[in-house]
Scaffold this motif. Structure first.
Motif, short mmCIF file in Angstrom:
data_model
loop_
_atom_site.label_atom_id
_atom_site.label_comp_id
_atom_site.label_asym_id
_atom_site.label_seq_id
_atom_site.Cartn_x
_atom_site.Cartn_y
_atom_site.Cartn_z
N GLU A 149 0.74 -1.11 -0.09
CA GLU A 149 0.04 -0.17 -0.06
C GLU A 149 0.70 1.29 0.07
O GLU A 149 0.57 2.25 -0.76
CB GLU A 149 -0.94 0.07 1.32
N GLU A 152 2.27 1.84 -3.31
CA GLU A 152 1.21 2.60 -4.19
C GLU A 152 1.14 3.84 -3.97
O GLU A 152 0.76 4.62 -5.28
CB GLU A 152 -0.20 1.67 -4.24
N ASN A 155 3.81 5.53 -5.81
CA ASN A 155 3.71 5.57 -7.10
C ASN A 155 2.61 6.51 -7.29
O ASN A 155 2.85 7.48 -8.54
CB ASN A 155 3.25 4.12 -7.46
N ARG A 156 1.37 6.59 -6.78
CA ARG A 156 0.39 7.55 -7.33
C ARG A 156 0.46 9.07 -6.75
O ARG A 156 0.14 9.80 -7.35
CB ARG A 156 -0.98 6.92 -6.58
N THR A 191 8.92 0.70 -10.10
CA THR A 191 8.29 1.97 -9.73
C THR A 191 9.03 3.26 -10.16
O THR A 191 8.48 3.86 -11.12
CB THR A 191 7.71 2.22 -8.23
#
Length: 527
Positions: A149, A152, A155-156, A191
């Motif tokens: 998580e 992510e 990344n976002r 990533t």
């Protein structure tokens, strides 16, 4: 039994003879067709530095080098300006050869597999590349994901934003690439590969093999994932030196870690600088900042030797991360720096912010403001010749957002108040010129204060006073900010709305502004 011991001794003795000390040779060459192999007509490149991690040599007229190696070395080329090294599928520069004939010791995350005997030659391909003296590097502090998580959210929250940024020569992460689980190195590589530029890395304390028996072996799994923990490269008129500055286990008590360098690392710096012109900008990058108070966080003798090695280089910069704060550190003669102009260390804010804590934004990504009130983000190191400027970019905010204001929304007209106007200038430091005015009034100086950012404290109180659980995770407690200014809020103006404007000038002479409004109201009459 005796026969078995003799055979074991002979086996070890032969291994020492075979791997203990030998010589590596090879060529640095112009890989004209880019196939990564030295073809017959491809010429060697003279005068290029190559290292075994301690010694540094230059290639001869034919591009050949020779270096001693033992049983645990990484041989690497120090990329010259005007050339590029190959990158792998994740855009990680491939400038090294790992020589560990017997591999790493037994470690939880594996380390390096046995590489066997040295090949006949260890060659390094370079390709000619136009490389201007004016360029920009993208700098990440502490991505540090502990979970999928977190990865992510990295990344976002950050990577997706920088993928679209043009004209970046390369990137560099300042350690803590992951959070202890070294099997996540692969996900991290995948990533950052999306950013689309060559990406350099360095080791943080959360990238170490905690089960390593000695500091020199704490980087084994990092090496398997990213190559040498200590290396150098040139770009334009800048020379970058990347170092592992974590002593593990802490030599004082054998527990935890301490900031510092081993002798062999500083020997590498010394040997490397023998081949670096003093008119270059020297950029040092490591994880733990050099700052300490009576050696609480860093071994002073190591810092002093580093400063001594840099005494003839007038253009220098250090970059670190680790603290999950943002600050500018300056080291003068009183700290052992050997020049009149203090040495600047940029202790960078982090891409994970306050470890992915805080409320969720409109995308469901943690806001993760750091404990000193600095929003999470990343930096641009902009180099022109041997000069530099640094721009901090708050994630998911406009470039212009460099100051956060905090003040009351409404104040009683004509009444004295202990409330104030606070300005958190994210890239600021004590001594910067920070001023404010209300409406079209005169500009007045704000006062530098070392205190918690009241806006961050406000965010904490939301978590501590809510009667229903909020999505996300409560941030860490506030600490004093080193880039906070305060002024009194005027109450002797007419009733109504008034504009506050703050302007701040950074160490590079650039001025930034931020505006807000507050309202003066007539005091209520007691019934």
């Amino acid at each position: 039994m005796l026969k078995k011991l003799i055979l074991t001794f002979l086996s070890l003795f032969c291994g020492i003879l075979l791997y203990g000390q030998s010589v590596v040779t090879g060529y640095v060459y112009d890989d004209a067709n880019g196939n990564g192999r030295r073809d017959r007509r491809e010429q060697g490149i003279s005068g290029v530095s190559v290292s075994n991690g301690v010694q540094v040599t230059k290639t001869d007229e034919s591009g050949r080098y020779e270096l001693p190696v033992g049983a645990d070395n990484i041989i690497f080329v120090i990329k010259p300006s005007g050339y590029a090294v190959p990158v792998d599928e994740n855009n990680l520069p491939q400038f090294y050869y790992i020589h560990k004939p017997n591999g790493s010791p037994a470690l939880k995350y594996g380390g390096v597999a046995a590489t066997g005997a040295l090949p006949k030659a260890v060659d390094f391909p370079l390709t000619k590349r136009e490389e201007p003296n004016d360029f920009t590097a993208l700098i990440f502090g502490d991505p540090q994901p502990y979970t999928d998580e977190d990865m992510e959210n990295f990344n976002r929250g950050v990577v997706a934003e920088v993928k679209a940024i043009p004209n970046v020569a390369f990137g560099l992460s300042l350690g803590d690439l992951v959070g202890d689980n070294l099997s996540m190195h692969e996900a991290y590589r995948n990533t950052v590969a999306q950013i689309g530029v060559p990406w350099y890395n360095l080791m943080g304390n959360h990238d170490m093999d905690y089960d390593a028996p000695a500091d020199s072996l704490a980087d084994e799994t990092y090496e398997a994932s990213f190559g040498p923990a200590n290396y150098a490269f040139n770009y334009g008129n800048a020379h970058f030196i990347v170092l592992d500055d974590i002593l593990y286990p802490d030599p004082r008590d054998g527990s935890g870690y301490w900031g510092g360098f081993r002798k062999d690392q500083l020997d590498f710096v010394e040997n490397n600088l023998k081949h670096v012109s003093t008119d270059k900008l020297i950029v040092l990058a490591f994880h733990i900042p050099l700052l300490h108070n009576n050696e609480d966080a860093f071994r002073d003798a190591d810092r002093q030797r580093l400063f001594d090695l840099l005494k003839d280089y007038p253009y220098t910069l250090s970059m670190s991360a680790h603290t999950h704060l943002q600050r500018q550190n300056f080291y003068g003669r009183e700290a052992g720096w050997r020049q009149d102009k203090p040495h600047h260390e940029y202790n960078a804010g982090t891409t994970s912010g306050d470890w992915y804590s805080g409320e969720l934004d409109e995308r469901g990504v943690p806001v993760s403001t750091m404990r000193d009130g600095t929003p999470k983000g990343y930096a641009f190191l902009r180099i022109s010749g041997n000069q530099y400027v640094i721009d901090y970019k708050v994630a998911n905010e406009p470039n212009e957002f460099q100051i956060k204001l905090f003040h009351p929304k409404v104040v009683a007209q004509g009444r004295s108040t202990s409330s104030g106007i606070f300005a958190n200038f994210f890239m600021g430091h004590e001594g910067n010129k920070v001023e404010y005015r209300v409406g079209n009034g005169d500009w007045k100086p704000m006062n530098y204060v070392e205190a918690p950012d009241p806006d961050f404290v406000r965010l904490l109180y939301r978590w501590d006073t809510t009667e229903e659980l909020m999505p996300g995770r409560r941030p860490s407690n506030a600490v004093n900010s080193t880039h906070l200014w305060r002024a009194n809020i005027p109450t002797n103006l007419p009733v109504g709305e008034h504009r506050i404007e703050v302007r701040a000038t950074d160490m590079f002479g650039r001025t930034f502004t931020q505006q807000s409004t507050y309202r003066l109201a007539e005091p209520p009459i007691a019934q």
